[in-house]
Enzyme design. Structure first.
Site, PDB file in Angstrom:
ATOM      1  N   LYS A 123      39.883  45.217  45.181  1.00 32.39           N
ATOM      2  CA  LYS A 123      40.312  44.664  43.884  1.00 32.39           C
ATOM      3  C   LYS A 123      40.348  45.772  42.819  1.00 32.39           C
ATOM      4  O   LYS A 123      41.348  45.952  42.124  1.00 32.39           O
ATOM      5  CB  LYS A 123      39.326  43.553  43.479  1.00 32.39           C
ATOM      6  CG  LYS A 123      39.748  42.746  42.299  1.00 32.39           C
ATOM      7  CD  LYS A 123      38.756  41.616  42.077  1.00 32.39           C
ATOM      8  CE  LYS A 123      38.644  41.310  40.613  1.00 32.39           C
ATOM      9  NZ  LYS A 123      37.522  40.443  40.294  1.00 32.39           N
ATOM     10  N   ASP A 141      42.231  38.299  42.586  1.00 32.25           N
ATOM     11  CA  ASP A 141      41.024  37.684  42.038  1.00 32.25           C
ATOM     12  C   ASP A 141      41.067  36.180  42.335  1.00 32.25           C
ATOM     13  O   ASP A 141      42.000  35.686  42.982  1.00 32.25           O
ATOM     14  CB  ASP A 141      40.904  37.963  40.531  1.00 32.25           C
ATOM     15  CG  ASP A 141      41.798  37.037  39.725  1.00 32.25           C
ATOM     16  OD1 ASP A 141      42.851  36.633  40.255  1.00 32.25           O
ATOM     17  OD2 ASP A 141      41.442  36.709  38.591  1.00 32.25           O
TER      18      ASP A 141
END
Ligand code: SF4
Length: 217
Positions: A123, A141
Site C-alpha cells: 500500500k 485500502d
C-alpha cells in the site's frame, strides 16, 4: 445489458473524475521521504492526526541523515500520539539507514526496491510510486477493496489480488488518482454501512445495486 469489467472501470473512472477532479493524497508532505514516513505513521491513525505530528517531526528532522542519526526514543517521543509509536519509530530509523546504505540517500522509485524498506508494504509502496513518481499504481485500502467488489470489478478481498485485478482494468496514467477518488467516494456515498445507493452517481453501473443486494432508497 451486462457491462464488462473493463467497461465498468472506464465509466467509474470518468464519473469519479467528474465528482472529485482534484482528489489527492490527504497527507501533508514536501519530499518523497516525508510521504514515506507519513504513510508509515498513518497505520491505525487518522491522516489528520498524522499531519499534526509530522509538522513538528519534519521541522526537527529534515533529511534522511537526520533520521538515521536520531535516537529511536526521540523519534518515538515525537510520534507518540499516532499510536504503535515504538514500532513506527524503529521502522523510520531502519528505513533511513537502508535508504542511505542501499539507495544513496534517495527514496527508490521501483516497487521492488520500496518493498525492501522496513515497515513498507504494498500500500505504501504503491502510494509512493503513484504520487511521487507518477507511475501506474493501485493503492488498495479498505474503501478501494469494498467498492471495487460492490461495483463488480473484482471477486477478491485480498489487497494484493484486488491490486492486480484493478491494474488490468484501470487506465495506467490515472490509476493512482482513481484510488484517491474512491476513498472520497467511499466516505461520501459508498459507505461500509448504509451506502447511499438511492442517490449514488455510480448506481447505473454498480453490480451490487443492480443485483438488488443494496437497498435503493
Ligand atoms: Fe456503492 Fe450503492 Fe453506489 Fe453501488 S450503488 S457504488 S453499492 S453506493
Amino acid at each position: 445489458m451486462k457491462l464488462s469489467k473493463k467497461n465498468i472501470a472506464l465509466q467509474a473512472e470518468k464519473l469519479l473524475e467528474k465528482l472529485y477532479p482534484d482528489a489527492e493524497c490527504s497527507l501533508t508532505y514536501e519530499t518523497p521521504l516525508q510521504l514515506l514516513i507519513a504513510t508509515r505513521l498513518s497505520a491505525q491513525c487518522t491522516d489528520k492526526r498524522v499531519n499534526i505530528v509530522t509538522k513538528d517531526l519534519f521541522s526537527k528532522y529534515k533529511s534522511v541523515y537526520d533520521f538515521k542519526e536520531a535516537k529511536e526514543e526521540d523519534i518515538a517521543d515525537c510520534i507518540k500520539s499516532c499510536g504503535l509509536y515504538k514500532t513506527k519509530a524503529r521502522d523510520i530509523k531502519l528505513m533511513a539507514e537502508k535508504i542511505i546504505s542501499d539507495y544513496e540517500g534517495q527514496v527508490p522509485d521501483t516497487l521492488e526496491k520500496l518493498l525492501t524498506l522496513p515497515g513498507v508494504g504494498r500500500k505504501t509502496a504503491n502510494l509512493i510510486m503513484g504520487d511521487v513518481y507518477g507511475k501506474p499504481a493501485v493503492v488498495t485500502d479498505t474503501h478501494c477493496i469494498r467498492i471495487s467488489g460492490r461495483l463488480g470489478l473484482t471477486e477478491n478481498t485480498d489487497p494484493k489480488k484486488v491490486e492486480f485485478d484493478l491494474l488490468k482494468l484501470l487506465t495506467p496514467e490515472t490509476s493512482s488518482d482513481f484510488c484517491h477518488r474512491i476513498v472520497l467516494f467511499g466516505r461520501e456515498y459508498c459507505r461500509a454501512r448504509n451506502p447511499l445507493c438511492f442517490n449514488c452517481p455510480l448506481k447505473e453501473i454498480c453490480k451490487e445495486n443492480k443485483n438488488g443486494k443494496k437497498t435503493v432508497r
